[in-house]
Design an enzyme around this catalytic site. Structure first.
Site, PDB file in Angstrom:
ATOM      1  N   ASP A 191       0.815  -1.202   0.000  1.00 22.18           N
ATOM      2  CA  ASP A 191       0.000   0.000   0.000  1.00 22.18           C
ATOM      3  C   ASP A 191       0.865   1.275   0.000  1.00 22.18           C
ATOM      4  O   ASP A 191       1.934   1.297   0.604  1.00 22.18           O
ATOM      5  CB  ASP A 191      -0.864  -0.045   1.281  1.00 22.18           C
TER       6      ASP A 191
ATOM      7  N   GLU B 217      -3.456  -0.289  -8.358  1.00 22.97           N
ATOM      8  CA  GLU B 217      -4.298   0.800  -7.832  1.00 22.97           C
ATOM      9  C   GLU B 217      -3.492   2.093  -7.808  1.00 22.97           C
ATOM     10  O   GLU B 217      -2.305   2.085  -7.525  1.00 22.97           O
ATOM     11  CB  GLU B 217      -4.773   0.472  -6.409  1.00 22.97           C
TER      12      GLU B 217
END
Ligand code: ZN
Length: 437
Positions: A140, A256
């Site tokens: 992330d 993402e």
């Protein structure tokens, strides 16, 4: 399997893998461990990184995979690698696929872990729970090519690229007369020509069941957006090419792009600009995390006007449906109960939700129940670290409203450890530890 029986046990030294079978067969087994010769024989193995590789080879369902084809996914952000069995049992009740390993470099720094260990913890939990539906592993908020390389080498199945350090935030605050000069200085003339052509004199119209959306860009809009994004577009393209190289013909990694930690909300216009620019460069994403309007603080409900959020979220959904049908990704998604129904309704169940805060706070509550003195120690540690730690998080914790721990009895601790006031201020100092991504 192979005439051998595999299982997990809990010992005084933590969880172990056990392999049971005939002595001769046991020698052929790839796991490294201590063998006890009885009839049958028993091998006790540490959950080491070496054994994790063997686990993933022998039981492929323990390997993280792309969740591209799963419309509804949830990142569970198990900070310490202990909560995943509970997360698996939670998601198993619903039609949702989990991203069980989900940490940023910064979180790993805080917890003393690395991506390999995070994935290994998830893999052993998956094995323990015999969860065969498939799970993701998300690195992330990666901000550099080095971080991307590190995460891919560790075996993640999802990359979340954080564009914040590649964005020129001044682009939307500089006066109009400065734009021209900055545009000439910073933007390659070839790019400028292409982008002006892509956006000017066009109307982008999106039709949806709750109303249509129409967007036009003026020359000034294009220039401001390009000033904001030009480095970020190059960076996204570079990372996308790395993912393509590593994937070959398969889709091994979910990609993402996140902008949730930038100083201003992502308007639908800005969202659209980025998607058209990325598409022009041939970059395909699987999810996008805009910064939505209102506040998404860790572990507490949404703060802001729900009707406005609804309206803006709908516009983001329309754009995402028309430009690649990627998921919108909701970061800091723990406990956003007042907007969950709206998100579900408008996204029609195609969404990625990143969480961590709720399970972390529940773990803290458990500690306060089972070991009040440990909780008291953690509470004081959290208070002393609060000022420094809160620099990294968007929180408005009112430190004055936290009760003096000395004045609380042990039986008061479970409630006060996770207490939130009606207007959603978290009054626990523990909230600073949260970073739901
Ligand atoms: Zn985030």
């Amino acid at each position: 399997m192979n005439g051998l029986l595999y299982g997990m046990i809990r010992t005084g030294q933590g969880k172990k893998l056990i392999v049971v079978g005939e002595k001769e067969t046991l020698f052929k087994d790839p796991f490294i461990g201590k063998i006890f010769h009885h009839a049958p024989s028993l091998k006790v193995c540490d959950l080491s990184l070496e054994n994790t590789i063997s686990l993933m080879e022998l039981f492929p369902f323990t390997r993280p995979v792309s969740l591209l084809n799963d419309p509804l996914t949830i990142g569970t952000g198990d900070r310490l690698g202990l909560a995943t069995p509970g997360h698996i049992r939670g998601v198993s009740k619903f039609r949702v696929r989990p991203v069980l390993a989900q940490q940023s470099i910064r979180e790993n720094g805080q917890t003393g872990r690395n991506f390999k260990e995070v994935i290994a913890d998830a893999a052993w939990s998956v094995f323990q729970e015999n969860y065969r539906e498939g799970y993701g592993a998300d690195a992330d908020h990666l901000k550099s090519l080095d971080e991307v390389g590190l995460a891919l080498d560790a075996g993640v199945s999802m990359i979340t690229l954080d564009l914040s350090e590649k964005l020129n935030f001044e682009a939307f605050s500089i006066p109009q007369e400065v734009i021209e000069r900055r545009f000439k200085e910073e933007i390659d003339p070839g790019d400028a020509k292409v982008f002006l052509h892509l956006f000017l004199d066009k109307e982008f119209t999106f039709r949806g069941s709750r109303g249509d959306l129409s967007i036009r860009f003026s020359e000034e809009d294009v220039k401001r957006n390009l000033l904001l994004f030009h480095q970020a577009i190059d960076f996204s393209e570079e990372v996308y090419e790395i993912l393509l190289q590593r994937s070959g013909r398969k889709h091994l990694f979910d990609f993402e792009i996140s902008m949730d930690e930038i100083p201003f909300p992502t308007s639908p216009e800005t969202h659209l600009f980025l998607m058209i620019a990325l598409r022009h460069r041939g970059v395909r994403i699987d999810s996008l995390a805009p910064r939505f309007i209102g506040e998404f603080q860790k572990g507490i409900d949404y703060r802001g006007d729900v009707t406005s959020f609804r309206g803006q979220f709908y516009r983001h959904v329309l754009i995402s449906q028309h430009y690649g049908n990627y998921k919108l990704s909701i970061h800091s998604g723990s406990d956003k109960f007042s907007i969950f129904p709206h998100i579900g309704e408008m996204s029609q169940g195609k969404i990625h939700l990143k969480t961590a805060g709720t399970s972390w706070l529940e773990a803290v509550r458990l500690i306060s129940l089972k070991d009040p003195s440990l909780y008291r120690e953690m509470h004081l540690q959290a208070l002393s670290a609060f000022k420094e730690a809160s620099k990294h998080y968007q929180v408005t914790t009112d430190i004055c409203s936290i009760p003096q721990i000395e004045a609380l009895s042990d039986s008061d601790l479970p409630d006060s450890s996770t207490r939130k006031t009606p207007d959603s201020f978290c009054t626990s100092p523990m909230v600073f530890c949260l970073r739901a991504s």
